[in-house]
Design a protein around this motif. Sequence first.
Motif, short mmCIF file in Angstrom:
data_model
loop_
_atom_site.label_atom_id
_atom_site.label_comp_id
_atom_site.label_asym_id
_atom_site.label_seq_id
_atom_site.Cartn_x
_atom_site.Cartn_y
_atom_site.Cartn_z
N LEU A 21 -32.96 -44.63 -101.15
CA LEU A 21 -32.75 -44.09 -99.74
C LEU A 21 -33.02 -42.69 -99.91
O LEU A 21 -32.90 -41.77 -100.97
N THR A 22 -33.26 -42.01 -98.62
CA THR A 22 -33.52 -40.53 -98.44
C THR A 22 -32.60 -40.44 -97.10
O THR A 22 -32.62 -41.00 -96.14
N ILE A 23 -31.60 -39.55 -97.26
CA ILE A 23 -30.74 -39.38 -96.27
C ILE A 23 -30.68 -37.88 -95.65
O ILE A 23 -30.84 -36.99 -96.47
N ALA A 24 -31.46 -37.67 -94.43
CA ALA A 24 -31.82 -36.80 -93.99
C ALA A 24 -31.27 -36.21 -92.67
O ALA A 24 -30.52 -37.16 -92.10
N THR A 25 -30.84 -34.99 -92.66
CA THR A 25 -30.09 -34.25 -91.49
C THR A 25 -30.69 -32.92 -91.20
O THR A 25 -31.68 -32.47 -91.60
N GLU A 26 -30.37 -32.26 -90.22
CA GLU A 26 -30.54 -30.93 -89.79
C GLU A 26 -29.29 -29.99 -89.86
O GLU A 26 -28.25 -30.46 -89.88
N ASP A 27 -29.64 -28.81 -89.83
CA ASP A 27 -28.34 -27.60 -89.75
C ASP A 27 -28.20 -27.59 -88.05
O ASP A 27 -28.85 -26.89 -87.62
N PRO A 29 -24.37 -27.34 -86.25
CA PRO A 29 -23.09 -27.42 -86.05
C PRO A 29 -22.55 -27.76 -84.77
O PRO A 29 -23.15 -27.50 -83.75
N PRO A 30 -21.42 -28.46 -84.72
CA PRO A 30 -20.57 -29.01 -85.77
C PRO A 30 -20.81 -30.24 -86.28
O PRO A 30 -20.20 -30.68 -87.32
N SER A 31 -21.96 -30.61 -86.00
CA SER A 31 -22.07 -31.97 -86.56
C SER A 31 -22.53 -31.89 -88.00
O SER A 31 -22.28 -32.59 -88.85
N THR A 32 -23.59 -30.94 -88.36
CA THR A 32 -23.77 -30.72 -89.97
C THR A 32 -23.83 -29.05 -89.74
O THR A 32 -24.59 -28.37 -89.06
N VAL A 62 -31.41 -31.50 -96.04
CA VAL A 62 -31.51 -30.98 -94.70
C VAL A 62 -32.86 -30.53 -94.48
O VAL A 62 -33.22 -29.80 -95.42
N PHE A 63 -33.34 -30.81 -93.43
CA PHE A 63 -34.73 -30.66 -93.17
C PHE A 63 -34.98 -29.86 -91.64
O PHE A 63 -33.71 -30.10 -90.95
N PHE A 81 -29.60 -38.62 -89.59
CA PHE A 81 -28.21 -38.52 -88.43
C PHE A 81 -28.25 -37.06 -88.15
O PHE A 81 -28.84 -35.96 -88.97
N ALA A 82 -27.53 -36.67 -87.03
CA ALA A 82 -26.92 -37.49 -86.14
C ALA A 82 -27.98 -37.68 -84.95
O ALA A 82 -28.59 -36.59 -84.64
N THR A 83 -28.41 -38.76 -84.38
CA THR A 83 -29.72 -39.14 -83.65
C THR A 83 -29.22 -39.61 -82.09
O THR A 83 -28.45 -40.57 -82.34
N THR A 84 -29.77 -39.12 -81.24
CA THR A 84 -29.52 -39.69 -79.99
C THR A 84 -30.39 -41.05 -79.84
O THR A 84 -31.45 -41.24 -80.18
N ARG A 85 -29.47 -41.87 -79.51
CA ARG A 85 -29.97 -43.16 -79.16
C ARG A 85 -30.42 -43.19 -77.45
O ARG A 85 -29.84 -43.09 -76.73
N THR A 86 -31.98 -43.37 -77.48
CA THR A 86 -32.52 -43.35 -76.07
C THR A 86 -33.36 -44.63 -76.06
O THR A 86 -33.74 -45.06 -76.96
#
Length: 246
Positions: A21-27, A29-32, A62-63, A81-86
């Motif tokens: 797995l690769t687990i990716a998020t962004e900076d 706040p306050p989510s990450t 973090v990317f 994560f965290a991703t908006t579902r559209t």
Amino acid sequence: MRVMTFLLFAVLLAATPAFALTIATEDSPPSTIVKGDALSGVSVEIVREIQKRVGDHTHIDVFPWARAYSMASTTPDVVLFATTRTPEREPLFTWVGPILSIKWGFFAMRSKARPLGSLEEAKAGVIIGTYKDDAREQFLKSQGFTNLDSSSSQMLNIRKLKAGRIDLLVSTNIGIATMPESCGLKPGDMVNVFTFKEVELYIAFSKGSDEATVAAWENAFDEMQDDGTLAAIQARWLPREASARK
């Protein structure tokens, strides 16, 4: 000896996962929240709780958002994560959640704030700062907005707003509460002039990801909902939002 070596190799091969797995998020706040090498935030705590329950020890990377989204859109076994579902994103990922509910709005400097009554009012006469390739920018483009100034980070948008280079920026009710302080602004210096959408945030698995892994994460998330862990994490990080839901 050769037979034993072959058998040992076969056992090791069978015990080794065929994927990583690769687990990716962004900076964001306050989510990450990124502080040096430390990573925290409401979404981070939710993901780590799921990892603990399924026995996953993958490091969270973090990317920049555009890069993380591109990875998850094109490569199997990426967790974003965290991703908006559209509706536009629906077929691109397998979704686990929702982990948060948030509101999108236009924000202005208090000294220049002018309330808006609709999305249409924001289509002319102002420059709106957006975050490159995120769901809010995509939504506004789909609504015919051509007065968008796209940036690689929300911090840059806040600096542009403070300097008068843009008139509004698009953010969320939870995100705007923590970002301005990093740019030398005090709470209340930025105000919401129009809330235009409420959305839910999810954990998104890229297409082609291992089905058993996705199912394990889904089951762990359902358990967190049922035993109250999810609500407790949300309330700890977002007490105002939790109170508003009661």
